[in-house]
Design a protein around this motif. Structure first.
Motif, PDB file in Angstrom:
ATOM      1  N   GLU A 339       0.789  -1.226   0.000  1.00 34.68           N
ATOM      2  CA  GLU A 339       0.000   0.000   0.000  1.00 34.68           C
ATOM      3  C   GLU A 339       0.825   1.283   0.000  1.00 34.68           C
ATOM      4  O   GLU A 339       0.501   2.209  -0.760  1.00 34.68           O
ATOM      5  CB  GLU A 339      -0.991  -0.008   1.167  1.00 34.68           C
ATOM      6  N   PRO A 340       1.893   1.399   0.800  1.00 35.75           N
ATOM      7  CA  PRO A 340       2.663   2.659   0.736  1.00 35.75           C
ATOM      8  C   PRO A 340       3.250   2.936  -0.642  1.00 35.75           C
ATOM      9  O   PRO A 340       3.290   4.092  -1.080  1.00 35.75           O
ATOM     10  CB  PRO A 340       3.763   2.450   1.778  1.00 35.75           C
ATOM     11  N   CYS A 341       3.701   1.895  -1.345  1.00 34.17           N
ATOM     12  CA  CYS A 341       4.226   2.079  -2.704  1.00 34.17           C
ATOM     13  C   CYS A 341       3.120   2.534  -3.636  1.00 34.17           C
ATOM     14  O   CYS A 341       3.281   3.498  -4.405  1.00 34.17           O
ATOM     15  CB  CYS A 341       4.841   0.791  -3.238  1.00 34.17           C
ATOM     16  N   LEU A 342       1.979   1.837  -3.576  1.00 35.26           N
ATOM     17  CA  LEU A 342       0.870   2.161  -4.464  1.00 35.26           C
ATOM     18  C   LEU A 342       0.312   3.547  -4.163  1.00 35.26           C
ATOM     19  O   LEU A 342      -0.077   4.280  -5.081  1.00 35.26           O
ATOM     20  CB  LEU A 342      -0.224   1.101  -4.334  1.00 35.26           C
ATOM     21  N   GLN A 343       0.291   3.920  -2.886  1.00 37.04           N
ATOM     22  CA  GLN A 343      -0.194   5.257  -2.537  1.00 37.04           C
ATOM     23  C   GLN A 343       0.693   6.337  -3.151  1.00 37.04           C
ATOM     24  O   GLN A 343       0.195   7.316  -3.724  1.00 37.04           O
ATOM     25  CB  GLN A 343      -0.229   5.417  -1.011  1.00 37.04           C
ATOM     26  N   ALA A 344       2.010   6.150  -3.056  1.00 37.64           N
ATOM     27  CA  ALA A 344       2.926   7.118  -3.656  1.00 37.64           C
ATOM     28  C   ALA A 344       2.784   7.151  -5.170  1.00 37.64           C
ATOM     29  O   ALA A 344       2.858   8.216  -5.798  1.00 37.64           O
ATOM     30  CB  ALA A 344       4.367   6.792  -3.265  1.00 37.64           C
ATOM     31  N   ASP A 345       2.581   5.977  -5.782  1.00 44.03           N
ATOM     32  CA  ASP A 345       2.346   5.917  -7.226  1.00 44.03           C
ATOM     33  C   ASP A 345       1.126   6.753  -7.603  1.00 44.03           C
ATOM     34  O   ASP A 345       1.176   7.587  -8.517  1.00 44.03           O
ATOM     35  CB  ASP A 345       2.096   4.474  -7.681  1.00 44.03           C
ATOM     36  N   MET A 346       0.017   6.500  -6.902  1.00 42.14           N
ATOM     37  CA  MET A 346      -1.235   7.174  -7.235  1.00 42.14           C
ATOM     38  C   MET A 346      -1.151   8.670  -6.959  1.00 42.14           C
ATOM     39  O   MET A 346      -1.631   9.490  -7.756  1.00 42.14           O
ATOM     40  CB  MET A 346      -2.388   6.556  -6.452  1.00 42.14           C
ATOM     41  N   ASN A 347      -0.510   9.039  -5.851  1.00 42.77           N
ATOM     42  CA  ASN A 347      -0.350  10.462  -5.541  1.00 42.77           C
ATOM     43  C   ASN A 347       0.352  11.188  -6.686  1.00 42.77           C
ATOM     44  O   ASN A 347      -0.079  12.253  -7.136  1.00 42.77           O
ATOM     45  CB  ASN A 347       0.470  10.650  -4.268  1.00 42.77           C
ATOM     46  N   HIS A 348       1.449  10.606  -7.134  1.00 36.81           N
ATOM     47  CA  HIS A 348       2.226  11.251  -8.179  1.00 36.81           C
ATOM     48  C   HIS A 348       1.466  11.273  -9.502  1.00 36.81           C
ATOM     49  O   HIS A 348       1.462  12.281 -10.223  1.00 36.81           O
ATOM     50  CB  HIS A 348       3.579  10.569  -8.358  1.00 36.81           C
ATOM     51  N   PHE A 349       0.810  10.169  -9.833  1.00 42.46           N
ATOM     52  CA  PHE A 349       0.096  10.082 -11.103  1.00 42.46           C
ATOM     53  C   PHE A 349      -1.052  11.087 -11.158  1.00 42.46           C
ATOM     54  O   PHE A 349      -1.254  11.749 -12.184  1.00 42.46           O
ATOM     55  CB  PHE A 349      -0.427   8.662 -11.321  1.00 42.46           C
ATOM     56  N   VAL A 350      -1.799  11.223 -10.071  1.00 45.69           N
ATOM     57  CA  VAL A 350      -2.889  12.201 -10.049  1.00 45.69           C
ATOM     58  C   VAL A 350      -2.344  13.608 -10.274  1.00 45.69           C
ATOM     59  O   VAL A 350      -2.936  14.411 -11.010  1.00 45.69           O
ATOM     60  CB  VAL A 350      -3.681  12.104  -8.727  1.00 45.69           C
ATOM     61  N   GLY A 351      -1.187  13.913  -9.676  1.00 45.15           N
ATOM     62  CA  GLY A 351      -0.577  15.215  -9.914  1.00 45.15           C
ATOM     63  C   GLY A 351      -0.227  15.436 -11.375  1.00 45.15           C
ATOM     64  O   GLY A 351      -0.426  16.525 -11.920  1.00 45.15           O
ATOM     65  N   LEU A 352       0.294  14.389 -12.028  1.00 45.54           N
ATOM     66  CA  LEU A 352       0.631  14.509 -13.438  1.00 45.54           C
ATOM     67  C   LEU A 352      -0.608  14.743 -14.305  1.00 45.54           C
ATOM     68  O   LEU A 352      -0.646  15.668 -15.126  1.00 45.54           O
ATOM     69  CB  LEU A 352       1.326  13.236 -13.927  1.00 45.54           C
ATOM     70  N   LEU A 353      -1.617  13.919 -14.116  1.00 42.38           N
ATOM     71  CA  LEU A 353      -2.756  13.979 -15.045  1.00 42.38           C
ATOM     72  C   LEU A 353      -3.595  15.232 -14.845  1.00 42.38           C
ATOM     73  O   LEU A 353      -4.202  15.736 -15.800  1.00 42.38           O
ATOM     74  CB  LEU A 353      -3.599  12.709 -14.962  1.00 42.38           C
ATOM     75  N   MET A 354      -3.614  15.780 -13.618  1.00 35.33           N
ATOM     76  CA  MET A 354      -4.412  16.977 -13.401  1.00 35.33           C
ATOM     77  C   MET A 354      -3.802  18.200 -14.068  1.00 35.33           C
ATOM     78  O   MET A 354      -4.475  19.212 -14.254  1.00 35.33           O
ATOM     79  CB  MET A 354      -4.611  17.218 -11.904  1.00 35.33           C
ATOM     80  N   GLY A 355      -2.540  18.107 -14.435  1.00 42.47           N
ATOM     81  CA  GLY A 355      -1.928  19.167 -15.220  1.00 42.47           C
ATOM     82  C   GLY A 355      -2.303  19.109 -16.684  1.00 42.47           C
ATOM     83  O   GLY A 355      -1.982  20.021 -17.458  1.00 42.47           O
ATOM     84  N   ARG A 356      -2.982  18.037 -17.074  1.00 49.80           N
ATOM     85  CA  ARG A 356      -3.311  17.817 -18.483  1.00 49.80           C
ATOM     86  C   ARG A 356      -4.812  17.732 -18.747  1.00 49.80           C
ATOM     87  O   ARG A 356      -5.277  18.194 -19.798  1.00 49.80           O
ATOM     88  CB  ARG A 356      -2.629  16.518 -18.949  1.00 49.80           C
ATOM     89  N   LEU A 357      -5.576  17.150 -17.816  1.00 51.24           N
ATOM     90  CA  LEU A 357      -7.000  16.924 -18.064  1.00 51.24           C
ATOM     91  C   LEU A 357      -7.783  18.229 -18.071  1.00 51.24           C
ATOM     92  O   LEU A 357      -7.458  19.171 -17.349  1.00 51.24           O
ATOM     93  CB  LEU A 357      -7.578  15.976 -17.013  1.00 51.24           C
ATOM     94  N   GLN A 358      -8.838  18.233 -18.850  1.00 46.06           N
ATOM     95  CA  GLN A 358      -9.692  19.405 -18.981  1.00 46.06           C
ATOM     96  C   GLN A 358     -10.601  19.521 -17.763  1.00 46.06           C
ATOM     97  O   GLN A 358     -11.160  18.545 -17.275  1.00 46.06           O
ATOM     98  CB  GLN A 358     -10.545  19.303 -20.250  1.00 46.06           C
ATOM     99  N   HIS A 359     -10.773  20.737 -17.261  1.00 47.52           N
ATOM    100  CA  HIS A 359     -11.697  21.035 -16.177  1.00 47.52           C
ATOM    101  C   HIS A 359     -12.773  21.992 -16.709  1.00 47.52           C
ATOM    102  O   HIS A 359     -12.520  22.741 -17.655  1.00 47.52           O
ATOM    103  CB  HIS A 359     -10.995  21.707 -14.997  1.00 47.52           C
ATOM    104  N   SER A 360     -13.922  21.980 -16.101  1.00 52.49           N
ATOM    105  CA  SER A 360     -14.934  22.943 -16.520  1.00 52.49           C
ATOM    106  C   SER A 360     -15.816  23.304 -15.333  1.00 52.49           C
ATOM    107  O   SER A 360     -15.720  22.697 -14.276  1.00 52.49           O
ATOM    108  CB  SER A 360     -15.790  22.361 -17.654  1.00 52.49           C
TER     109      SER A 360
END
Length: 360
Positions: A339-360
């Motif tokens: 879980e600690p590895c996966l949590q760090a993976d997900m934390n980082h990935f969410v940060g990456l994708l939110m810089g790219r995904l469209q918001h409205s």
């Protein structure tokens, strides 16, 4: 772009995000909604159990559907015959009657696992706290996120069709989503990492970002083929068990054409223009929890092949090759389902994708 685990930026982002999310989770505000959304039947899906909150924070709910594409999924303990549970985590303040629309992350679980396990809920809620993002985790059992070649007595096992042509439009029809490629990403752990790349490669018009957390990405690897066959034959991966040719056909040459054609590592070209990220450890101390250590070590080999092919194709990507995990996240020792590895993976990935995904 391949990023090494010793880079201070990676380490700082992962640790800070994990600590911030863990601290904030304890005081997470309830969703604006007191009643979960109501879903209507469509796209070949019948809603057999309407959304219900899993706890008092009113962020995460589950609901169940039946599908004409996978009418008879194999089952893990606690699952109901003929039904697929789907877990959805909403952003804080979500208002189904409001004007705001949110991007969606589809998160595919591994095997043996289910979408609505407590650890999947924890990891998702922590990683998305304070983030305007909907996360959807659909049932996958031992599916390998594929339309099976030889399902036999089970009947149709068209998991790719179920997820991409039924679940995605159902979510878009019933929640306040950004219903375009620019508002959609996909990731997954282990078997789910395979599924995320598999789906993104087959349907690049659906996703703008793809991620893999310790995914088994190379079906040309005999070790990876053995892992798939093991999930077909083991009752721990779902009952009833199925034959070794059920999902991709016979795993041996010259009958292994489907295995070769469906291998994500060798078919990266369609990811061009998409955000791509991979996260994996090396298993750490192989004498400590040796099964999980060896599984992660072998998953890393499939990621290395995929990264090499992405580089050769000139496709930019993030590759967190974090070794024994000591510099990646507190409590992570580089094992496969940690879980600690996966949590760090997900934390980082969410940060990456939110810089790219469209918001409205």
């Amino acid at each position: 772009m391949r990023t090494g685990v010793r880079a201070p930026l990676w380490r700082g982002i992962a640790m800070a995000a994990g600590l911030t999310a863990a601290t904030a989770l304890a005081a997470a505000p309830a969703s604006a909604a007191t009643t979960p959304p109501h879903f209507t039947d469509d796209f070949g899906l019948t809603v057999v159990s309407q959304p219900a909150w899993v706890d008092e924070t009113h962020r995460t709910f589950t609901f169940s559907v039946s599908s004409d594409q996978v009418p008879n999924p194999t089952l893990l303990p606690g699952q109901v015959a003929g039904q697929h549970v789907i877990m959805v985590t909403l952003p804080e303040g979500y208002d189904g009657s409001g004007a705001t629309r949110y991007p969606v992350l589809y998160n595919l679980h591994g095997n043996p696992d289910m979408p609505n396990t407590a650890w999947n809920q924890r990891v998702t809620e922590r990683a998305t706290l304070g983030t305007p993002l909907i996360t959807v985790a659909p049932n996958g059992v031992r599916s390998w996120y594929s339309n099976w070649v030889n399902p036999g007595a089970l009947g149709p096992q068209n998991w790719e069709t179920f997820h991409l042509d039924q679940v995605i439009p159902l979510i878009d029809a019933n929640l306040r989503t950004v219903p375009t490629r620019e508002g959609r990403a996909i990731t997954g752990h282990s078997m789910g990492g395979f599924g995320a790349f598999h789906y993104a490669e087959h349907r690049p018009e659906l996703f703008s970002y793809v991620g893999s957390f310790s995914g088994g990405l190379d079906l040309l690897s005999q070790e990876q083929r053995a892992a798939v066959v093991a999930t077909e034959l083991s009752p721990d991966s779902g009952t009833p068990t199925v034959g070794i040719d059920a999902i991709f056909g016979p795993p041996i040459w010259p009958l292994d054409g489907v295995w070769n054609a469906q291998s994500p590592a060798q078919h990266v070209a369609s990811l061009r223009g998409m955000g791509v990220a991979m996260y994996v450890g090396n298993g750490g101390d192989l004498t400590d929890n040796p099964v999980q250590a060896v599984i992660e070590n072998r998953a890393r080999q499939t990621a290395l092949v995929t990264a090499a092919n992405l580089t050769a194709a000139g496709i930019p990507h993030h590759f967190a090759d974090y070794g024994d995990g000591s510099a990646w996240a507190p409590g992570c020792t580089g094992k496969h389902a940690q879980e600690p590895c996966l949590q760090a993976d997900m934390n980082h990935f969410v940060g990456l994708l939110m810089g790219r995904l469209q918001h409205s």
